[in-house]
Design an enzyme around this catalytic site. Sequence first.
Site, PDB file in Angstrom:
ATOM      1  N   CYS A   1       0.302   4.831   0.449  1.00  0.00           N
ATOM      2  CA  CYS A   1      -0.225   5.529   1.057  1.00  0.00           C
ATOM      3  C   CYS A   1       0.296   5.549   2.363  1.00  0.00           C
ATOM      4  CB  CYS A   1      -1.499   5.783   0.640  1.00  0.00           C
ATOM      5  SG  CYS A   1      -2.768   4.678   1.524  1.00  0.00           S
TER       6      CYS A   1
ATOM      7  N   CYS B   1       0.721  -0.997   0.317  1.00  0.00           N
ATOM      8  CA  CYS B   1       0.418  -0.193  -0.114  1.00  0.00           C
ATOM      9  C   CYS B   1       1.270   1.224   0.163  1.00  0.00           C
ATOM     10  CB  CYS B   1      -0.782  -0.411   0.830  1.00  0.00           C
ATOM     11  SG  CYS B   1      -1.747   1.803   1.878  1.00  0.00           S
TER      12      CYS B   1
END
Length: 139
Positions: free
Chosen positions: A50, A48
Amino acid sequence: MPYPEMMVKPMRDDLIRLGVEELRSVADVDMALANSTGTALMFVNSVCGCAAAMARPGLAKALTGGVKPEKLYTVFAGQDLEATARARSYFGEYQPSSPSVALLKDGEVVAFVHRHEIEGRSADQLASVLTAAFETHCK
């Protein structure tokens, strides 16, 4: 289906360089966490962008302090599927989240940082959260 190893290798290496031990199988996780004493950190790694992009550097900064867990472990969500599921089984009531960080003391989770608590924070902010947990539970 797991992510390709070539894709996750740099993210794995980020933690290995810090001295974090990879647990890639159910047996690895059980050997590390079953009947565990003392303090152990389990970092659920992730691709991921972010959250994981801040989680790994945040952990690195937190580990530069004087107080830290006795044992450092990681599993990779989306790659080592069975190992990740087994690690999560040790987290009790905490819902699956990746990335995430669990701090265990004598086998019980004493601090947990979910993905939603990592997203939008800087590496320094996450390091502060982890450092506070280390100072509370790892002395």
